[in-house]
Write a protein that holds these residues in place. Structure first.
Motif, PDB file in Angstrom:
ATOM      1  N   VAL A  18       1.272  -1.163  -0.053  1.00 13.07           N
ATOM      2  CA  VAL A  18      -0.043   0.482   0.002  1.00 13.07           C
ATOM      3  C   VAL A  18       1.071   1.342  -0.059  1.00 13.07           C
ATOM      4  N   SER A  19       0.923   2.683  -0.606  1.00 10.79           N
ATOM      5  CA  SER A  19       1.542   3.510  -0.594  1.00 10.79           C
ATOM      6  C   SER A  19       0.920   4.859  -0.071  1.00 10.79           C
ATOM      7  N   SER A  20       0.317   4.623   1.370  1.00  9.62           N
ATOM      8  CA  SER A  20       0.259   5.743   2.036  1.00  9.62           C
ATOM      9  C   SER A  20      -0.328   4.926   3.422  1.00  9.62           C
ATOM     10  N   LYS A  21      -0.956   5.585   4.391  1.00  7.72           N
ATOM     11  CA  LYS A  21      -1.800   5.398   6.070  1.00  7.72           C
ATOM     12  C   LYS A  21      -2.254   5.581   5.643  1.00  7.72           C
ATOM     13  N   ARG A  22      -3.400   5.856   5.058  1.00  6.55           N
ATOM     14  CA  ARG A  22      -4.606   5.665   4.557  1.00  6.55           C
ATOM     15  C   ARG A  22      -5.418   4.514   4.345  1.00  6.55           C
ATOM     16  N   GLN A  23      -4.378   4.130   3.476  1.00  6.81           N
ATOM     17  CA  GLN A  23      -4.359   2.918   2.175  1.00  6.81           C
ATOM     18  C   GLN A  23      -4.158   1.422   3.751  1.00  6.81           C
ATOM     19  N   ALA A  24      -3.212   1.921   4.394  1.00  8.31           N
ATOM     20  CA  ALA A  24      -2.823   0.705   4.941  1.00  8.31           C
ATOM     21  C   ALA A  24      -4.429   0.817   6.518  1.00  8.31           C
ATOM     22  N   LEU A  25      -5.274   1.596   6.810  1.00  2.00           N
ATOM     23  CA  LEU A  25      -5.998   1.426   7.706  1.00  2.00           C
ATOM     24  C   LEU A  25      -7.631   1.260   6.860  1.00  2.00           C
ATOM     25  N   GLN A  26      -7.003   1.483   5.755  1.00  2.00           N
ATOM     26  CA  GLN A  26      -8.077   0.534   4.769  1.00  2.00           C
ATOM     27  C   GLN A  26      -8.625  -0.099   4.783  1.00  2.00           C
ATOM     28  N   ALA A  27      -7.483  -1.214   4.345  1.00  2.00           N
ATOM     29  CA  ALA A  27      -7.385  -2.863   4.659  1.00  2.00           C
ATOM     30  C   ALA A  27      -8.161  -3.602   5.640  1.00  2.00           C
ATOM     31  N   VAL A  28      -7.058  -2.214   7.016  1.00  2.00           N
ATOM     32  CA  VAL A  28      -7.760  -2.860   8.362  1.00  2.00           C
ATOM     33  C   VAL A  28      -8.635  -2.950   8.455  1.00  2.00           C
ATOM     34  N   ALA A  29     -10.045  -1.705   7.664  1.00  2.00           N
ATOM     35  CA  ALA A  29     -11.383  -1.945   7.822  1.00  2.00           C
ATOM     36  C   ALA A  29     -11.727  -2.969   7.022  1.00  2.00           C
ATOM     37  N   ASP A  30     -11.254  -3.366   5.882  1.00  2.00           N
ATOM     38  CA  ASP A  30     -11.840  -3.983   5.269  1.00  2.00           C
ATOM     39  C   ASP A  30     -11.816  -5.343   5.397  1.00  2.00           C
ATOM     40  N   ALA A  31     -10.815  -6.266   5.993  1.00  2.00           N
ATOM     41  CA  ALA A  31     -10.285  -7.145   7.185  1.00  2.00           C
ATOM     42  C   ALA A  31     -11.568  -7.337   8.563  1.00  2.00           C
ATOM     43  N   ALA A  32     -11.684  -6.030   8.918  1.00  2.00           N
ATOM     44  CA  ALA A  32     -13.035  -6.142   9.923  1.00  2.00           C
ATOM     45  C   ALA A  32     -14.337  -6.281   9.913  1.00  2.00           C
ATOM     46  N   ALA A  33     -14.421  -4.998   8.456  1.00  5.29           N
ATOM     47  CA  ALA A  33     -15.785  -5.988   7.653  1.00  5.29           C
ATOM     48  C   ALA A  33     -16.158  -7.129   6.920  1.00  5.29           C
ATOM     49  N   PRO A  86       6.842  -1.770   4.619  1.00  9.01           N
ATOM     50  CA  PRO A  86       6.739  -0.201   4.876  1.00  9.01           C
ATOM     51  C   PRO A  86       6.066   0.572   4.881  1.00  9.01           C
ATOM     52  N   ILE A  87       5.482   0.880   5.567  1.00  2.52           N
ATOM     53  CA  ILE A  87       4.791   2.663   4.858  1.00  2.52           C
ATOM     54  C   ILE A  87       4.569   3.814   6.548  1.00  2.52           C
ATOM     55  N   ALA A  88       5.367   4.976   6.294  1.00  2.00           N
ATOM     56  CA  ALA A  88       5.008   5.594   6.540  1.00  2.00           C
ATOM     57  C   ALA A  88       3.355   5.600   7.232  1.00  2.00           C
ATOM     58  N   PHE A  89       3.514   5.966   8.807  1.00  2.00           N
ATOM     59  CA  PHE A  89       2.737   5.995   9.490  1.00  2.00           C
ATOM     60  C   PHE A  89       2.719   6.487  10.605  1.00  2.00           C
ATOM     61  N   ASP A  90       3.106   8.098  10.920  1.00  2.00           N
ATOM     62  CA  ASP A  90       3.610   8.717  12.253  1.00  2.00           C
ATOM     63  C   ASP A  90       3.721   8.433  13.302  1.00  2.00           C
ATOM     64  N   ALA A  91       4.499   6.759  13.313  1.00  4.32           N
ATOM     65  CA  ALA A  91       4.715   6.192  14.490  1.00  4.32           C
ATOM     66  C   ALA A  91       5.703   7.346  15.533  1.00  4.32           C
ATOM     67  N   VAL A  92       5.266   6.596  17.427  1.00  4.04           N
ATOM     68  CA  VAL A  92       6.101   7.401  17.809  1.00  4.04           C
ATOM     69  C   VAL A  92       7.523   7.544  17.626  1.00  4.04           C
ATOM     70  N   ASP A  93       8.020   6.441  16.837  1.00  2.00           N
ATOM     71  CA  ASP A  93       9.502   6.544  16.519  1.00  2.00           C
ATOM     72  C   ASP A  93       9.776   6.773  15.505  1.00  2.00           C
ATOM     73  N   ASP A  94       8.619   7.406  14.628  1.00  2.00           N
ATOM     74  CA  ASP A  94       9.014   7.267  13.194  1.00  2.00           C
ATOM     75  C   ASP A  94       9.700   6.882  12.281  1.00  2.00           C
ATOM     76  N   ARG A  95       9.427   5.301  12.842  1.00  2.00           N
ATOM     77  CA  ARG A  95      10.049   4.359  11.482  1.00  2.00           C
ATOM     78  C   ARG A  95       9.051   3.857  10.655  1.00  2.00           C
ATOM     79  N   PRO A  96       8.771   3.157   9.549  1.00  4.82           N
ATOM     80  CA  PRO A  96       7.431   2.713   8.889  1.00  4.82           C
ATOM     81  C   PRO A  96       6.843   1.728   9.324  1.00  4.82           C
ATOM     82  N   VAL A  97       5.664   1.777   8.747  1.00  9.13           N
ATOM     83  CA  VAL A  97       4.759  -0.025   9.800  1.00  9.13           C
ATOM     84  C   VAL A  97       4.705  -0.793   8.788  1.00  9.13           C
TER      85      VAL A  97
END
Length: 155
Positions: A18-33, A86-97
């Motif tokens: 995925v290329s963005s945090k939003r797309q990663a969150l969408q993958a989470v939402a899709d899995a939950a649905a 891994p993608i940029a996620f604004d994590a506390v340690d600035d590491r990609p997720v």
């Protein structure tokens, strides 16, 4: 409460890039649905985005714990999405997720939601578990690792 109890095999997704945090969150939402048997993941995505607006759920070491309460959810459950890249996620340690453990709860279950978050945070803090999750090659293997985490924390 243990994380292996929260995630079913159907809630585990090995996902390409995925290329963005939003797309990663969408993958989470899709899995939950999918786990809930809902065709529309939009309400869950909206709930995740609303929570993320309060502050990043990227907890460090390449792990994020996006979570939300929603009226369509009748019990606490989780999904696991592992990304290829891994993608940029604004994590506390600035590491990609690359590991996203999405947690969902009903609005009325604040205590259950917090217990599940604490259990997920404890388990996913383990560098050994993180490495094993990254190396796993199937949903069954990932699920077994999460269930095995119950055994190791109970011992």
């Amino acid at each position: 409460m243990e994380i292996g109890d929260l995630v079913s095999r159907d809630g585990i997704v090995l996902r390409g890039s995925v290329s963005s945090k939003r797309q990663a969150l969408q993958a989470v939402a899709d899995a939950a649905a999918h786990v809930l048997g809902h065709a529309d993941a939009a309400p869950l995505m909206d709930a995740l985005m609303e929570r993320e607006a309060l502050g990043s759920t990227g907890v460090g070491s390449g792990v994020a714990l996006p979570h939300a309460r929603h009226r369509d959810v009748d019990h606490v459950f989780a999904v696991l999405v592992r990304l290829e890249t891994p993608i940029a996620f604004d994590a506390v340690d600035d590491r990609p997720v690359d590991i996203l453990f999405g947690l969902f709860a009903p609005p009325s279950d604040g205590a259950g939601h917090l217990r599940a978050l604490a259990a997920a945070s404890r388990a996913l803090r383990s560098p050994d578990l993180q490495q094993r999750l990254r190396q796993a090659d199937s949903r069954d293997t990932l699920h077994a690792l999460l269930v095995r985490q119950i055994v190791s924390t109970a011992a």
